[in-house]
Design a protein around this motif. Structure first.
Motif, mmCIF file in Angstrom:
data_model
loop_
_atom_site.group_PDB
_atom_site.id
_atom_site.type_symbol
_atom_site.label_atom_id
_atom_site.label_comp_id
_atom_site.label_asym_id
_atom_site.label_seq_id
_atom_site.Cartn_x
_atom_site.Cartn_y
_atom_site.Cartn_z
ATOM 1 N N MET A 1 0.821 -1.212 0.000
ATOM 2 C CA MET A 1 0.000 0.000 0.000
ATOM 3 C C MET A 1 0.852 1.258 0.000
ATOM 4 S SD MET A 1 -3.416 -0.765 2.319
ATOM 5 C CE MET A 1 -2.548 -1.188 3.842
ATOM 6 N N GLY A 2 2.109 1.159 0.448
ATOM 7 C CA GLY A 2 3.003 2.301 0.377
ATOM 8 C C GLY A 2 3.505 2.574 -1.026
ATOM 9 N N CYS A 3 3.384 1.584 -1.911
ATOM 10 C CA CYS A 3 3.823 1.745 -3.302
ATOM 11 C C CYS A 3 2.777 2.542 -4.087
ATOM 12 C CB CYS A 3 4.047 0.375 -3.947
ATOM 13 S SG CYS A 3 5.320 -0.627 -3.130
ATOM 14 N N HIS A 4 3.185 3.097 -5.203
ATOM 15 C CA HIS A 4 2.292 3.960 -5.979
ATOM 16 C C HIS A 4 1.333 3.187 -6.867
ATOM 17 C CE1 HIS A 4 6.084 6.409 -5.337
ATOM 18 N NE2 HIS A 4 5.168 7.040 -4.643
ATOM 19 N N ILE A 5 1.774 2.037 -7.354
ATOM 20 C CA ILE A 5 0.966 1.201 -8.246
ATOM 21 C C ILE A 5 1.104 -0.236 -7.774
ATOM 22 C CG2 ILE A 5 0.672 0.356 -10.624
ATOM 23 C CD1 ILE A 5 1.859 3.036 -11.584
ATOM 24 N N ARG A 6 -0.007 -0.982 -7.812
ATOM 25 C CA ARG A 6 0.004 -2.384 -7.371
ATOM 26 C C ARG A 6 -0.602 -3.279 -8.435
ATOM 27 N NH1 ARG A 6 -0.623 1.014 -3.384
ATOM 28 N NH2 ARG A 6 -2.784 1.452 -3.974
ATOM 29 N N ILE A 7 0.135 -4.326 -8.789
ATOM 30 C CA ILE A 7 -0.348 -5.354 -9.706
ATOM 31 C C ILE A 7 -0.351 -6.675 -8.949
ATOM 32 C CG2 ILE A 7 0.146 -6.649 -11.826
ATOM 33 C CD1 ILE A 7 1.481 -4.100 -12.914
ATOM 34 N N ALA A 8 -1.481 -7.373 -8.941
ATOM 35 C CA ALA A 8 -1.594 -8.627 -8.195
ATOM 36 C C ALA A 8 -1.940 -9.773 -9.147
ATOM 37 C CB ALA A 8 -2.662 -8.515 -7.110
ATOM 38 N N GLU A 9 -1.260 -10.881 -8.970
ATOM 39 C CA GLU A 9 -1.562 -12.063 -9.776
ATOM 40 C C GLU A 9 -2.849 -12.721 -9.293
ATOM 41 O OE1 GLU A 9 1.655 -14.820 -9.945
ATOM 42 O OE2 GLU A 9 3.115 -13.319 -10.616
ATOM 43 N N THR A 10 -3.541 -13.347 -10.215
ATOM 44 C CA THR A 10 -4.727 -14.100 -9.833
ATOM 45 C C THR A 10 -4.336 -15.171 -8.823
ATOM 46 O OG1 THR A 10 -6.621 -15.337 -10.697
ATOM 47 C CG2 THR A 10 -4.489 -15.773 -11.710
ATOM 48 N N GLY A 11 -5.188 -15.390 -7.855
ATOM 49 C CA GLY A 11 -4.893 -16.341 -6.798
ATOM 50 C C GLY A 11 -4.235 -15.716 -5.578
ATOM 51 N N THR A 12 -3.897 -14.436 -5.667
ATOM 52 C CA THR A 12 -3.269 -13.745 -4.538
ATOM 53 C C THR A 12 -4.301 -13.401 -3.470
ATOM 54 O OG1 THR A 12 -1.610 -12.764 -5.999
ATOM 55 C CG2 THR A 12 -1.926 -11.708 -3.872
ATOM 56 N N LYS A 13 -3.895 -13.505 -2.221
ATOM 57 C CA LYS A 13 -4.732 -13.106 -1.094
ATOM 58 C C LYS A 13 -4.140 -11.847 -0.465
ATOM 59 C CE LYS A 13 -7.579 -16.553 -1.428
ATOM 60 N NZ LYS A 13 -8.978 -16.295 -1.913
ATOM 61 N N LEU A 14 -5.004 -10.869 -0.196
ATOM 62 C CA LEU A 14 -4.557 -9.603 0.369
ATOM 63 C C LEU A 14 -5.396 -9.281 1.602
ATOM 64 C CD1 LEU A 14 -5.003 -9.189 -3.039
ATOM 65 C CD2 LEU A 14 -3.310 -7.439 -2.514
ATOM 66 N N GLY A 15 -4.748 -8.947 2.702
ATOM 67 C CA GLY A 15 -5.512 -8.630 3.895
ATOM 68 C C GLY A 15 -4.643 -8.200 5.058
ATOM 69 N N ASP B 1 -11.205 -9.089 -6.304
ATOM 70 C CA ASP B 1 -11.955 -8.173 -5.443
ATOM 71 C C ASP B 1 -11.123 -6.946 -5.106
ATOM 72 O OD1 ASP B 1 -14.297 -9.616 -5.383
ATOM 73 O OD2 ASP B 1 -13.845 -10.648 -3.504
ATOM 74 N N ALA B 2 -9.818 -7.131 -4.983
ATOM 75 C CA ALA B 2 -8.942 -6.005 -4.668
ATOM 76 C C ALA B 2 -8.989 -4.956 -5.772
ATOM 77 C CB ALA B 2 -7.512 -6.491 -4.456
ATOM 78 N N VAL B 3 -9.112 -5.382 -7.020
ATOM 79 C CA VAL B 3 -9.266 -4.435 -8.123
ATOM 80 C C VAL B 3 -10.598 -3.700 -7.996
ATOM 81 C CG1 VAL B 3 -9.624 -4.212 -10.609
ATOM 82 C CG2 VAL B 3 -7.784 -5.640 -9.753
ATOM 83 N N ARG B 4 -11.637 -4.448 -7.694
ATOM 84 C CA ARG B 4 -12.970 -3.863 -7.591
ATOM 85 C C ARG B 4 -13.041 -2.804 -6.489
ATOM 86 N NH1 ARG B 4 -17.811 -6.034 -5.302
ATOM 87 N NH2 ARG B 4 -16.696 -7.941 -4.752
ATOM 88 N N TYR B 5 -12.311 -3.024 -5.408
ATOM 89 C CA TYR B 5 -12.337 -2.087 -4.291
ATOM 90 C C TYR B 5 -11.281 -0.990 -4.403
ATOM 91 C CZ TYR B 5 -15.556 -5.207 -1.862
ATOM 92 O OH TYR B 5 -16.649 -5.969 -1.518
ATOM 93 N N GLY B 6 -10.436 -1.059 -5.422
ATOM 94 C CA GLY B 6 -9.426 -0.020 -5.614
ATOM 95 C C GLY B 6 -8.136 -0.247 -4.861
ATOM 96 N N LEU B 7 -7.955 -1.461 -4.336
ATOM 97 C CA LEU B 7 -6.732 -1.758 -3.589
ATOM 98 C C LEU B 7 -5.561 -2.028 -4.524
ATOM 99 C CD1 LEU B 7 -5.354 -2.228 -0.878
ATOM 100 C CD2 LEU B 7 -6.258 -4.564 -0.883
ATOM 101 N N VAL B 8 -5.811 -2.639 -5.678
ATOM 102 C CA VAL B 8 -4.767 -2.860 -6.682
ATOM 103 C C VAL B 8 -5.238 -2.311 -8.019
ATOM 104 C CG1 VAL B 8 -3.911 -4.911 -5.483
ATOM 105 C CG2 VAL B 8 -5.523 -5.180 -7.366
ATOM 106 N N ASN B 9 -4.271 -2.046 -8.892
ATOM 107 C CA ASN B 9 -4.604 -1.459 -10.196
ATOM 108 C C ASN B 9 -5.150 -2.465 -11.184
ATOM 109 O OD1 ASN B 9 -2.429 0.253 -8.866
ATOM 110 N ND2 ASN B 9 -3.012 1.580 -10.540
#
Length: 257
Positions: free
Chosen positions: A114-128, A169-177
């Motif tokens: 979250m401190g980074c400016h842009i986030r790309i997450a692979e499918t299957g990643t869990k964030l929390g 879901d992280a994309v949908r909520y704006g957590l990752v790009n």
């Protein structure tokens, strides 16, 4: 051996978290990350930074074993301050920082991302942020950044339940790009970084500074900063070159001055 490796690919600096088995953010990892950013800050050949994790995870959290060695609450708060200071430095860094996330970004790992400016997450990643599972709370500014990214209701739910969300879901909520295919996150991050690296370092630096003002939320101060930077980039070599290139219908040749 450092727990964070710095390599270069052209104009991109690649930071690899290498602290097996889960790239837990121990004090040493935080210190090594800080040292690598010191190197990047003074290296004009690096225009964009990509952070990723070696092995199965981006980072599965803080180093819980280290917590057992902390002597008291004051020392625990000091550890929190160290992480907060580094992640704020990354957030305010004058060069763009992209997180390429795979496997898991949990607890301190998500706070780093979250401190980074842009986030790309692979499918299957869990964030929390599952710290409440341990009877703790996030300590590296997660309580402050997550609500700004996903909104207060969702952030409150995520932290109180300790349940991670998917990359989609992280994309949908704006957590990752965006979401990348499994195994392709770093490639996509590097491709994006290369596009950014083509821009003038002068205009990128001014833009990052303006975005920092926007993050602080003072609109009038942000506009003041923007118009000052607008004038400064116009008089730069690259600003003039960009205008000439547009008129002449050619690709600009920026020299980062």
């Amino acid at each position: 051996m450092s727990t964070v490796r710095l390599t270069k690919q052209g104009r991109i600096g690649i930071l690899t978290l290498a602290h097996p088995p889960a790239n837990a953010l121990s004090t040493r990892v935080i210190e090594d990350l800080s040292a690598r950013f010191n190197e990047i800050e003074t290296d004009p050949s690096i225009k964009v930074v990509v952070i990723h994790g070696e092995g199965r995870f981006f980072s599965a959290g803080a180093d819980i074993k280290e917590f057992t060695e902390v002597k008291d609450g004051a020392a625990f708060a000091s550890l929190s301050e160290k992480g907060q200071r580094l992640f704020s430095r990354i957030e305010e860094f004058h060069k763009p920082v992209i997180a390429a996330i795979h496997g898991a970004a949990l607890g301190g790992g998500l706070e780093l991302a979250m401190g980074c400016h842009i986030r790309i997450a692979e499918t299957g990643t869990k964030l929390g942020l599952p710290e409440l599972q341990l009877g703790l709370i996030p300590g590296f500014a997660g309580t402050q950044r997550l609500p700004k990214l996903v909104g207060f209701p969702k952030a409150t739910e995520m932290m109180l339940t300790s349940e991670p969300i998917s990359a989609e879901d992280a994309v949908r909520y704006g957590l990752v790009n965006c979401v990348a295919e499994s195994g392709k996150g770093l490639d996509e991050a590097l491709a994006l970084a290369e596009k950014i690296a083509e821009k003038s370092a002068v205009s990128v630096r001014h833009l990052m500074s303006c975005l920092n003002e926007a993050r602080r939320g003072d609109f009038e101060q942000g506009m003041k900063k923007e118009r000052t930077s607008f004038g400064e980039v116009f008089t730069s070599h690259d600003g003039q070159e960009g205008i000439r290139a547009f008129i002449e219908k050619r690709k600009p040749q920026f020299i980062d001055e």
